[in-house]
Design a protein around this motif. Structure first.
Motif, mmCIF file in Angstrom:
data_model
loop_
_atom_site.group_PDB
_atom_site.id
_atom_site.type_symbol
_atom_site.label_atom_id
_atom_site.label_comp_id
_atom_site.label_asym_id
_atom_site.label_seq_id
_atom_site.Cartn_x
_atom_site.Cartn_y
_atom_site.Cartn_z
ATOM 1 N N LEU A 55 -2.396 9.839 73.866
ATOM 2 C CA LEU A 55 -3.373 10.123 74.919
ATOM 3 C C LEU A 55 -4.609 9.252 74.701
ATOM 4 O O LEU A 55 -5.186 9.244 73.611
ATOM 5 C CB LEU A 55 -3.747 11.603 74.891
ATOM 6 N N TRP A 56 -5.013 8.542 75.728
ATOM 7 C CA TRP A 56 -6.173 7.664 75.636
ATOM 8 C C TRP A 56 -7.314 8.250 76.459
ATOM 9 O O TRP A 56 -7.339 8.118 77.685
ATOM 10 C CB TRP A 56 -5.826 6.264 76.143
ATOM 11 N N PRO A 57 -8.275 8.914 75.799
ATOM 12 C CA PRO A 57 -9.407 9.488 76.556
ATOM 13 C C PRO A 57 -10.340 8.395 77.071
ATOM 14 O O PRO A 57 -10.425 7.305 76.507
ATOM 15 C CB PRO A 57 -10.112 10.387 75.527
ATOM 16 N N MET A 58 -11.020 8.736 78.128
ATOM 17 C CA MET A 58 -12.003 7.823 78.686
ATOM 18 C C MET A 58 -13.354 8.039 78.008
ATOM 19 O O MET A 58 -13.706 9.164 77.649
ATOM 20 C CB MET A 58 -12.131 8.057 80.195
ATOM 21 N N THR A 59 -14.094 6.965 77.809
ATOM 22 C CA THR A 59 -15.443 7.063 77.237
ATOM 23 C C THR A 59 -16.359 7.646 78.299
ATOM 24 O O THR A 59 -16.912 6.923 79.133
ATOM 25 C CB THR A 59 -15.946 5.681 76.790
ATOM 26 N N PHE A 60 -16.498 8.964 78.281
ATOM 27 C CA PHE A 60 -17.197 9.654 79.364
ATOM 28 C C PHE A 60 -17.855 10.910 78.795
ATOM 29 O O PHE A 60 -17.219 11.944 78.638
ATOM 30 C CB PHE A 60 -16.192 10.010 80.474
ATOM 31 N N SER A 94 -7.216 4.548 80.970
ATOM 32 C CA SER A 94 -7.250 5.889 80.392
ATOM 33 C C SER A 94 -6.265 6.788 81.119
ATOM 34 O O SER A 94 -5.964 6.585 82.291
ATOM 35 C CB SER A 94 -8.663 6.481 80.492
ATOM 36 N N ASP A 95 -5.785 7.790 80.387
ATOM 37 C CA ASP A 95 -4.955 8.812 81.019
ATOM 38 C C ASP A 95 -5.471 10.219 80.755
ATOM 39 O O ASP A 95 -4.843 11.190 81.144
ATOM 40 C CB ASP A 95 -3.500 8.697 80.568
ATOM 41 N N LEU A 96 -6.608 10.327 80.072
ATOM 42 C CA LEU A 96 -7.202 11.631 79.779
ATOM 43 C C LEU A 96 -8.700 11.581 80.034
ATOM 44 O O LEU A 96 -9.398 10.725 79.486
ATOM 45 C CB LEU A 96 -6.929 12.026 78.318
ATOM 46 N N MET A 97 -9.172 12.481 80.879
ATOM 47 C CA MET A 97 -10.610 12.633 81.111
ATOM 48 C C MET A 97 -11.079 13.914 80.445
ATOM 49 O O MET A 97 -10.603 15.000 80.774
ATOM 50 C CB MET A 97 -10.940 12.666 82.609
ATOM 51 N N ILE A 98 -11.991 13.773 79.483
ATOM 52 C CA ILE A 98 -12.608 14.929 78.835
ATOM 53 C C ILE A 98 -13.980 15.124 79.469
ATOM 54 O O ILE A 98 -14.898 14.338 79.228
ATOM 55 C CB ILE A 98 -12.731 14.725 77.312
#
Length: 206
Positions: A55-60, A94-98
């Motif tokens: 899982l690649w989270p977004m820098t957010f 990205s494929d994951l938004m936290i």
């Protein structure tokens, strides 16, 4: 001061934007109910295992919960054990938004745009009480804070806390892995008591 902000002319038309996203023009050309032309169970399972373990989270980061999210990537908690340490600077990678923090009406169009730019399949983790329900801002006089990011985008995992500790985010990622692949921590790099690879004959785990 609150009344001045409430009557400000610089306010995004959030209702019209959400209505546009749910309109017929934004629906996919291929309906999900049709399904794929050819389905291969083994390849689908391998693909899901790879997706869950990378899982690649977004820098957010929006507010104080982002500090805990950054702490999860440090050496003490080491999110790289679960293949999620690659925080990408672009939503297209990205494929994951936290969603780590408070979402107000001025930020909502930006969040929706970033979510639209993420390629499918994509997942969302609501981190902290502000992202889940508005947190301390859920009061009678609230006029600017979105009381739950699930009113804007679909959320897969909720991690409560104000702010939640890094262990909470790690548990949320494990829950998301379980939702994607059906198992927690599907491809461990070390000995893991709940690993499904232990059932494979002839395979030795260090």
């Amino acid at each position: 001061m609150g009344e001045e902000n409430k009557s400000s002319l610089i306010q995004p038309d959030l209702e019209a934007y959400v209505e546009h996203l749910t309109s017929e023009s934004c629906k996919p050309v291929i309906e999900d109910s049709a399904g794929p032309v050819l389905r291969m169970e083994l390849s689908d399972r391998i693909l899901k295992l790879c997706q869950a373990n990378s899982l690649w989270p977004m820098t957010f980061g929006i507010a104080c919960c982002a500090i805990e999210m950054m702490g999860t990537g440090m050496a003490r908690f080491d999110i790289s054990r679960y293949g999620s340490e690659v925080f990408r600077p672009s939503p297209r990678q990205s494929d994951l938004m936290i969603v780590a923090g408070t979402v107000n009406k001025k930020l909502a169009p930006v969040l929706l745009t970033l979510y639209e730019q993420m390629p499918s399949p994509k997942w969302v983790i609501a981190l902290g009480n502000c992202a889940i329900s508005g947190g301390p801002f859920k009061v009678k006089g609230n006029y600017n804070v979105i009381e739950g990011v699930d009113k804007l985008i679909p959320v897969d995992v909720y991690v409560p806390g104000c702010p939640p500790r890094p262990e909470g985010l790690l548990e949320g990622i494990l829950k998301l892995q379980e939702k994607i692949a059906g198992v927690r921590h599907p491809l461990p790099q070390n000995r893991h008591p709940g690993s499904p690879l232990r059932k494979v004959k002839g395979l030795k785990l260090k």
